[in-house]
Design a protein around this motif. Structure first.
Motif, PDB file in Angstrom:
ATOM      1  N   MET A 195      23.465  12.970  58.718  1.00 52.34           N
ATOM      2  CA  MET A 195      22.380  13.212  57.790  1.00 52.34           C
ATOM      3  C   MET A 195      21.243  12.262  58.154  1.00 52.34           C
ATOM      4  SD  MET A 195      22.393  13.139  53.615  1.00 52.34           S
ATOM      5  CE  MET A 195      23.184  11.572  53.463  1.00 52.34           C
ATOM      6  N   ASP A 243      16.459  12.963  54.738  1.00 51.89           N
ATOM      7  CA  ASP A 243      17.203  13.933  53.930  1.00 51.89           C
ATOM      8  C   ASP A 243      18.050  13.251  52.863  1.00 51.89           C
ATOM      9  OD1 ASP A 243      16.156  16.001  55.470  1.00 51.89           O
ATOM     10  OD2 ASP A 243      17.799  15.878  56.909  1.00 51.89           O
ATOM     11  N   THR A 244      17.903  11.940  52.729  1.00 51.81           N
ATOM     12  CA  THR A 244      18.710  11.158  51.798  1.00 51.81           C
ATOM     13  C   THR A 244      17.901  10.823  50.546  1.00 51.81           C
ATOM     14  OG1 THR A 244      19.878  10.183  53.661  1.00 51.81           O
ATOM     15  CG2 THR A 244      20.081   9.049  51.561  1.00 51.81           C
ATOM     16  N   LYS A 245      18.478  11.116  49.392  1.00 51.56           N
ATOM     17  CA  LYS A 245      17.827  10.810  48.112  1.00 51.56           C
ATOM     18  C   LYS A 245      18.144   9.384  47.672  1.00 51.56           C
ATOM     19  CE  LYS A 245      17.812  12.400  43.326  1.00 51.56           C
ATOM     20  NZ  LYS A 245      18.354  13.388  42.401  1.00 51.56           N
ATOM     21  N   TRP A 275      28.387  13.229  47.946  1.00 52.24           N
ATOM     22  CA  TRP A 275      27.753  12.214  48.781  1.00 52.24           C
ATOM     23  C   TRP A 275      28.310  12.330  50.199  1.00 52.24           C
ATOM     24  CZ3 TRP A 275      24.847   7.675  46.937  1.00 52.24           C
ATOM     25  CH2 TRP A 275      24.465   7.784  45.608  1.00 52.24           C
ATOM     26  N   VAL A 276      27.613  11.724  51.160  1.00 54.89           N
ATOM     27  CA  VAL A 276      28.005  11.765  52.568  1.00 54.89           C
ATOM     28  C   VAL A 276      28.287  10.342  53.046  1.00 54.89           C
ATOM     29  CG1 VAL A 276      27.218  12.361  54.894  1.00 54.89           C
ATOM     30  CG2 VAL A 276      26.590  13.812  52.959  1.00 54.89           C
ATOM     31  N   GLN A 308      23.299  10.085  49.226  1.00 51.15           N
ATOM     32  CA  GLN A 308      23.250  11.285  48.397  1.00 51.15           C
ATOM     33  C   GLN A 308      22.166  12.185  48.975  1.00 51.15           C
ATOM     34  OE1 GLN A 308      21.731  10.810  44.422  1.00 51.15           O
ATOM     35  NE2 GLN A 308      23.113  12.380  43.662  1.00 51.15           N
ATOM     36  N   PRO A 309      22.535  13.399  49.389  1.00 49.31           N
ATOM     37  CA  PRO A 309      21.539  14.307  49.972  1.00 49.31           C
ATOM     38  C   PRO A 309      20.430  14.635  48.968  1.00 49.31           C
ATOM     39  CG  PRO A 309      23.760  15.082  50.427  1.00 49.31           C
ATOM     40  CD  PRO A 309      23.880  13.965  49.424  1.00 49.31           C
ATOM     41  N   GLU A 349      18.626  17.434  48.733  1.00 47.68           N
ATOM     42  CA  GLU A 349      18.807  18.772  48.165  1.00 47.68           C
ATOM     43  C   GLU A 349      19.673  19.609  49.094  1.00 47.68           C
ATOM     44  OE1 GLU A 349      14.899  21.125  49.581  1.00 47.68           O
ATOM     45  OE2 GLU A 349      14.539  19.557  48.121  1.00 47.68           O
ATOM     46  N   ALA A 350      20.407  20.499  48.512  1.00 44.23           N
ATOM     47  CA  ALA A 350      21.239  21.423  49.288  1.00 44.23           C
ATOM     48  C   ALA A 350      20.505  22.748  49.373  1.00 44.23           C
ATOM     49  CB  ALA A 350      22.583  21.615  48.617  1.00 44.23           C
ATOM     50  N   PHE A 374      24.329  21.212  54.127  1.00 45.25           N
ATOM     51  CA  PHE A 374      23.014  20.620  53.939  1.00 45.25           C
ATOM     52  C   PHE A 374      22.216  20.791  55.226  1.00 45.25           C
ATOM     53  CE2 PHE A 374      25.889  18.419  51.123  1.00 45.25           C
ATOM     54  CZ  PHE A 374      25.220  18.572  49.918  1.00 45.25           C
ATOM     55  N   PRO A 405      18.862  20.150  57.606  1.00 44.73           N
ATOM     56  CA  PRO A 405      17.755  19.219  57.790  1.00 44.73           C
ATOM     57  C   PRO A 405      16.450  19.894  57.377  1.00 44.73           C
ATOM     58  CG  PRO A 405      19.101  19.386  59.777  1.00 44.73           C
ATOM     59  CD  PRO A 405      19.565  20.445  58.832  1.00 44.73           C
TER      60      PRO A 405
END
Length: 66
Positions: free
Chosen positions: A1, A5-7, A26-27, A48-49, A51-52, A59, A61
């Protein structure tokens, strides 16, 4: 990820905490062996991504979301 792309980023120290976050979507970004004096432990770094946009929990990019 990718970082863009990470929240949210989070670091936890126990396998149970890491598993709870993984179960919540989460990743896992990395595992790091740490030592503090005589104490040695593992840090779990998770993201935490943002958005999906794919299906089935995939997920994508941002460059592929168009």
């Amino acid at each position: 990820m990718a970082i863009e792309d990470t929240k949210t980023l989070k670091t936890v120290r126990t396998e149970g905490q890491a598993q709870e976050l993984l179960n919540a979507g989460w990743v896992l970004l990395g595992l790091f062996d740490r030592q503090d004096g005589n104490d040695q432990y593992v840090e779990y770094h998770l993201g935490q991504p943002a958005e999906a946009t794919g299906s089935a929990g995939v997920f994508l990019p941002k460059r592929l979301q168009k």
